[in-house]
Write a protein that holds these residues in place. Sequence first.
Motif, PDB file in Angstrom:
ATOM      1  N   UNK A  87       0.816  -1.213   0.000  1.00 46.92           N
ATOM      2  CA  UNK A  87       0.000   0.000   0.000  1.00 46.92           C
ATOM      3  C   UNK A  87       0.854   1.270   0.000  1.00 46.92           C
ATOM      4  N   UNK A  88       2.129   1.132   0.380  1.00 46.73           N
ATOM      5  CA  UNK A  88       3.027   2.285   0.321  1.00 46.73           C
ATOM      6  C   UNK A  88       4.211   2.058  -0.614  1.00 46.73           C
ATOM      7  N   UNK A  89       4.367   0.833  -1.114  1.00 47.36           N
ATOM      8  CA  UNK A  89       5.410   0.503  -2.096  1.00 47.36           C
ATOM      9  C   UNK A  89       4.701  -0.028  -3.336  1.00 47.36           C
ATOM     10  N   UNK A  90       4.436   0.810  -4.325  1.00 47.52           N
ATOM     11  CA  UNK A  90       3.604   0.432  -5.475  1.00 47.52           C
ATOM     12  C   UNK A  90       4.064  -0.825  -6.195  1.00 47.52           C
ATOM     13  N   UNK A  91       5.362  -1.115  -6.203  1.00 42.23           N
ATOM     14  CA  UNK A  91       5.829  -2.308  -6.926  1.00 42.23           C
ATOM     15  C   UNK A  91       5.284  -3.593  -6.301  1.00 42.23           C
ATOM     16  N   UNK A  92       4.938  -3.551  -5.005  1.00 42.82           N
ATOM     17  CA  UNK A  92       4.386  -4.727  -4.333  1.00 42.82           C
ATOM     18  C   UNK A  92       2.868  -4.650  -4.209  1.00 42.82           C
ATOM     19  N   UNK A  93       2.266  -3.684  -4.862  1.00 39.19           N
ATOM     20  CA  UNK A  93       0.824  -3.512  -4.795  1.00 39.19           C
ATOM     21  C   UNK A  93       0.012  -4.750  -5.155  1.00 39.19           C
ATOM     22  N   UNK A  94       0.392  -5.510  -6.210  1.00 37.73           N
ATOM     23  CA  UNK A  94      -0.409  -6.683  -6.586  1.00 37.73           C
ATOM     24  C   UNK A  94      -0.495  -7.759  -5.512  1.00 37.73           C
ATOM     25  N   UNK A  95       0.477  -7.827  -4.591  1.00 39.30           N
ATOM     26  CA  UNK A  95       0.441  -8.872  -3.561  1.00 39.30           C
ATOM     27  C   UNK A  95       0.029  -8.315  -2.200  1.00 39.30           C
ATOM     28  N   UNK A  96      -0.440  -7.075  -2.164  1.00 42.31           N
ATOM     29  CA  UNK A  96      -0.793  -6.433  -0.895  1.00 42.31           C
ATOM     30  C   UNK A  96      -2.201  -6.849  -0.471  1.00 42.31           C
ATOM     31  N   UNK A  97      -2.367  -8.128  -0.133  1.00 44.35           N
ATOM     32  CA  UNK A  97      -3.699  -8.639   0.202  1.00 44.35           C
ATOM     33  C   UNK A  97      -4.188  -8.135   1.557  1.00 44.35           C
ATOM     34  N   UNK A  98      -3.286  -7.689   2.432  1.00 45.49           N
ATOM     35  CA  UNK A  98      -3.688  -7.155   3.725  1.00 45.49           C
ATOM     36  C   UNK A  98      -3.847  -5.643   3.698  1.00 45.49           C
ATOM     37  N   UNK A  99      -3.639  -5.023   2.543  1.00 49.94           N
ATOM     38  CA  UNK A  99      -3.703  -3.569   2.447  1.00 49.94           C
ATOM     39  C   UNK A  99      -5.101  -3.142   2.001  1.00 49.94           C
TER      40      UNK A  99
END
Length: 390
Positions: free
Chosen positions: A220-232
């Motif tokens: 949620x604060x690092x866009x490159x990891x956005x696709x796996x941010x299931x807790x965000x």
Amino acid sequence: MKLKAPSEQAFSSPLHHPRVATVIGRWLGIAVLVCFLTGLFSHFQQSGPAWLYIPSRPASLYRVTQGLHVLSGIVAVPLLLAKLWTVYPKLFAKLPWPPSRQALTTILERLSILVLVSALALELFIGFLNTLQWYPWPFPFRQTHYALAWIIVGALLVHIAVKLPLIVAHWREQPEPEPEPEPETELVEESGHGSGLSRRGLFRTVAGAGALVGIAAVGQSAPTLGPVAVLAPRKPGIGPQGLPVNRTARDAGVTIVGADWRFTIRGPEQLIYTLDELRALPQSRSDLPIACVEGWSQGAHWEGVRIRDLLTLSGAPPSSRVRVVSLEKEGAYATSELPPQFAADPLTLLALRLNGGDLDLDHGFPARIIAPNRPGVLQTKWVHRLEVLG
């Protein structure tokens, strides 16, 4: 046959060894310290004393600190569970009898642990629900969150002071002694050989769990990891104009802004502008993130009039303290204040455009504040007046 309650000695697994508790406690302590310090920074941004100076640069400092705040809080959850599991056999330790100074010390120690664990568990629970913007309780979140943080730090210091000799003794890894044979008559939780998990294996498991929940939230604060941010609860790129929204215009009670909207500056000279007149003033651009207290953040391209230029036009010094007033009628952040260092910063804008287009109503149309190193709740939307305070 009547079963007796187990004693502390019945839990013979090496995973309950003080060395294990020390290592995991060290990790948990680091997470709590990072969470506490970054939380203080956020709190002082919103409610700090007037004399406290908070710089406007680095521009993305709040984005980093608040991202770390939420991340360290989420990572602390599996660490706390692991820490409790390693030490729970202590619950079965008998108090010294007859009563003595040692018994009193033990009772005080257990009370401090009760306060620490209870406060930390509640802090993490309400903190996580805050990231979801869900408040199913009657008390104010921010003030309670802040008070609990100090309770946790106090209880933690007491706990460390009491356990310091044990912590020092097991801070460094020591050769493991050969396990003693287990008495057949004791109720044994698990043997040292049959547990199926070594100490190193436990450390890897706990570290892996912490890393997993961290990766599942940090997007949620690092866009490159956005696709796996299931807790965000907020995903980068999702929202009007490609930017998430916390508080919509409907939530704020702001309806469609008509042609009669006017922007006012109350300074040595009072100035009133229509939207077209604001657009005719020299425009500047700032590439700044929206960084919210819930932990999500995303960079964006903003265009508008520099606040310091508006202050100069009104006859006020560019480094004036400014109150920002929103069309929002109610809410804790219907107004905000720009300290002098933020008002004078060339990146601070009365923003009229976002990512190449006019502001969406949910992003604060017709005008909003955008400033470096500020929480999103202080980037006031639907602005219609600036008041020079001095």
